[in-house]
Design an enzyme around this catalytic site. Sequence first.
Site, mmCIF file in Angstrom:
data_model
loop_
_atom_site.group_PDB
_atom_site.id
_atom_site.type_symbol
_atom_site.label_atom_id
_atom_site.label_comp_id
_atom_site.label_asym_id
_atom_site.label_seq_id
_atom_site.Cartn_x
_atom_site.Cartn_y
_atom_site.Cartn_z
ATOM 1 N N GLU A 72 0.839 -1.207 0.000
ATOM 2 C CA GLU A 72 0.000 0.000 0.000
ATOM 3 C C GLU A 72 0.871 1.254 0.000
ATOM 4 O OE1 GLU A 72 -2.137 -0.333 3.689
ATOM 5 O OE2 GLU A 72 -3.046 -2.243 3.172
ATOM 6 N N TYR B 130 4.669 18.434 11.526
ATOM 7 C CA TYR B 130 5.675 17.430 11.941
ATOM 8 C C TYR B 130 7.068 18.018 12.065
ATOM 9 C CZ TYR B 130 2.056 14.643 9.545
ATOM 10 O OH TYR B 130 0.884 14.119 9.105
ATOM 11 N N CYS C 278 -1.552 33.936 10.252
ATOM 12 C CA CYS C 278 -1.284 34.592 11.529
ATOM 13 C C CYS C 278 -0.929 33.589 12.615
ATOM 14 C CB CYS C 278 -2.503 35.393 11.931
ATOM 15 S SG CYS C 278 -2.977 36.491 10.617
ATOM 16 N N GLU C 279 0.145 32.866 12.431
ATOM 17 C CA GLU C 279 0.635 31.932 13.444
ATOM 18 C C GLU C 279 2.134 31.831 13.275
ATOM 19 O OE1 GLU C 279 -1.074 28.343 14.462
ATOM 20 O OE2 GLU C 279 -3.043 28.755 13.611
HETATM 21 N N1 LLP Z 1 -1.548 2.041 4.442
HETATM 22 C C1 LLP Z 1 -2.048 2.526 5.590
HETATM 23 C C2 LLP Z 1 -2.975 1.703 6.356
HETATM 24 C C3 LLP Z 1 -1.656 3.809 6.038
HETATM 25 O O1 LLP Z 1 -2.137 4.267 7.193
HETATM 26 C C4 LLP Z 1 -0.759 4.578 5.259
HETATM 27 C C5 LLP Z 1 -0.360 5.915 5.684
HETATM 28 C C6 LLP Z 1 -0.288 4.042 4.043
HETATM 29 C C7 LLP Z 1 -0.685 2.765 3.670
HETATM 30 C C8 LLP Z 1 0.657 4.772 3.135
HETATM 31 O O2 LLP Z 1 1.883 4.974 3.765
HETATM 32 P P1 LLP Z 1 3.110 5.616 2.960
HETATM 33 O O3 LLP Z 1 3.551 4.631 1.901
HETATM 34 O O4 LLP Z 1 2.641 6.880 2.374
HETATM 35 O O5 LLP Z 1 4.142 5.816 3.998
HETATM 36 N N2 LLP Z 1 0.685 12.861 6.635
HETATM 37 C C9 LLP Z 1 1.897 12.163 7.002
HETATM 38 C C10 LLP Z 1 1.874 10.707 6.572
HETATM 39 C C11 LLP Z 1 0.687 9.941 7.149
HETATM 40 C C12 LLP Z 1 0.672 8.488 6.739
HETATM 41 C C13 LLP Z 1 -0.589 7.827 7.187
HETATM 42 N N3 LLP Z 1 -0.768 6.483 6.756
HETATM 43 C C14 LLP Z 1 3.093 12.905 6.406
HETATM 44 O O6 LLP Z 1 2.892 13.910 5.747
HETATM 45 O O7 LLP Z 1 4.234 12.518 6.629
#
Ligand code: LLP
Length: 417
Positions: free
Chosen positions: A276, A319, A345-346
């Site tokens: 995924e 983050y 404004c932060e």
């Molecule tokens: N599968 C599930 C169940 C997930 O919760 C996620 C990401 C993925 C796949 C995809 O993961 P990736 O390959 O993108 O690492 N907003 C945060 C990242 C949040 C990820 C949440 N879940 C950021 O900007 O770093």
Amino acid sequence: MSQSFFSRHQGSLFCEQLPLTQLAQRFATPCYVYSQAAIRSAMQAYQQGLGQHPGLICYAVKANSNLAVLNTLAKQGAGFDIVSVGELERVLAAGGLAERVIFSGVAKTTTDMQRALSAGIHCFNVESEAELNQLSQVAAQMGLQAPIALRVNPNVDPQTHPYISTGLKENKFGIDIDLAMQLYRQAAADPHLLVKGVACHIGSQLLNVQPLLDATDLMLALVDQLAQEGIQLHHLDMGGGLGIAYRAEEQAPNPADYVPMLLARLQGRELALHLEPGRSIVADAGVLLTQVVYLKETGQHHFAIVDAAMNDLLRPSLYDAYQEIENLEASQQPERSYDVVGPICETGDFLGKQRKLALAAGDYLAVRQAGAYGFVMASNYNTRALCAEVMVSGDQAYLIKPRQELTQLFADETLVP
Ligand code: LLP
């Protein structure tokens, strides 16, 4: 990997064959620009890694859900990992196939389940006993059998930012690995559930694949234990999580190497491999373009005040994430250490701190690696319009989402009589 889809020619930064300055002028800023070739190439790396082994690369829609992005991937045979019915509707609208969709998420409602079942998705990744029971009931009412995998929490430390770690016992995600056997027995005996596989996702932005390999071994031990009891799984879903290089000195794992490492561990079992990936498909493929509105000096600090803000790109504020910032053109100005900040404004509204840049007001900048978790996390905070998104393919640029009109932002609000 896909870095080469953004390159400099005579000082100017290009996306594929187009100078980004031209795009900034044509579409105005702030604006996200994606390279279609970069997206395709990243998906290909996963598919090559998988080779002839049965499996499915299910792009995590949450990373970037623009229809043009989804359609690009659907045409390449991708599957999709969704976490909401909204994402399911997007996938279907973009030409994705329901039978290649897997549904993750800890809070699927009855309505979510009904919609996904009637669409005929490939698999539900079930995250709790309560969800399993509810899904069984919904399937029974619809006279269907729900295809399931249990999302198991292996209690492995992904060594990443705590907000995006998901595979530890203390996280809200998945089913405790010690409870999984019992729930699989229950699911296997349930006529309204069809046990298909096991899933796991331990976190995001992993630069070291070892925790993923460790988690794979734990999942395989469970698969073998289930097989001994006569519960035969068809797939192992190892989630997403591969990191990308946000800093030049970082080394990102290559999917074309990582996937074969997983396959080597699967050997001797008839088990399809599902993944995924989100970030590693789209992050490198995108930039956020922004223009310097003012330069400002206060005491020790040089500020570059730009027209993009935390509402456009939240990662630095949320983050403390680092993303490279570059001037689109070579500059004659003296290099200084700038805090690149937005109009909101932060004090938390910044895109980068202490960045060595040569700048003048009016210059255009690119925030790199912005294709993942960029636009999708944008908001209308400070009544700012969602910015435009553009897809580049070779020497063509397509507006894939126009900037919102300001009047759209409050058009559906009503006054109290
Ligand atoms: N599968 C599930 C169940 C997930 O919760 C996620 C990401 C993925 C796949 C995809 O993961 P990736 O390959 O993108 O690492 N907003 C945060 C990242 C949040 C990820 C949440 N879940 C950021 O900007 O770093």
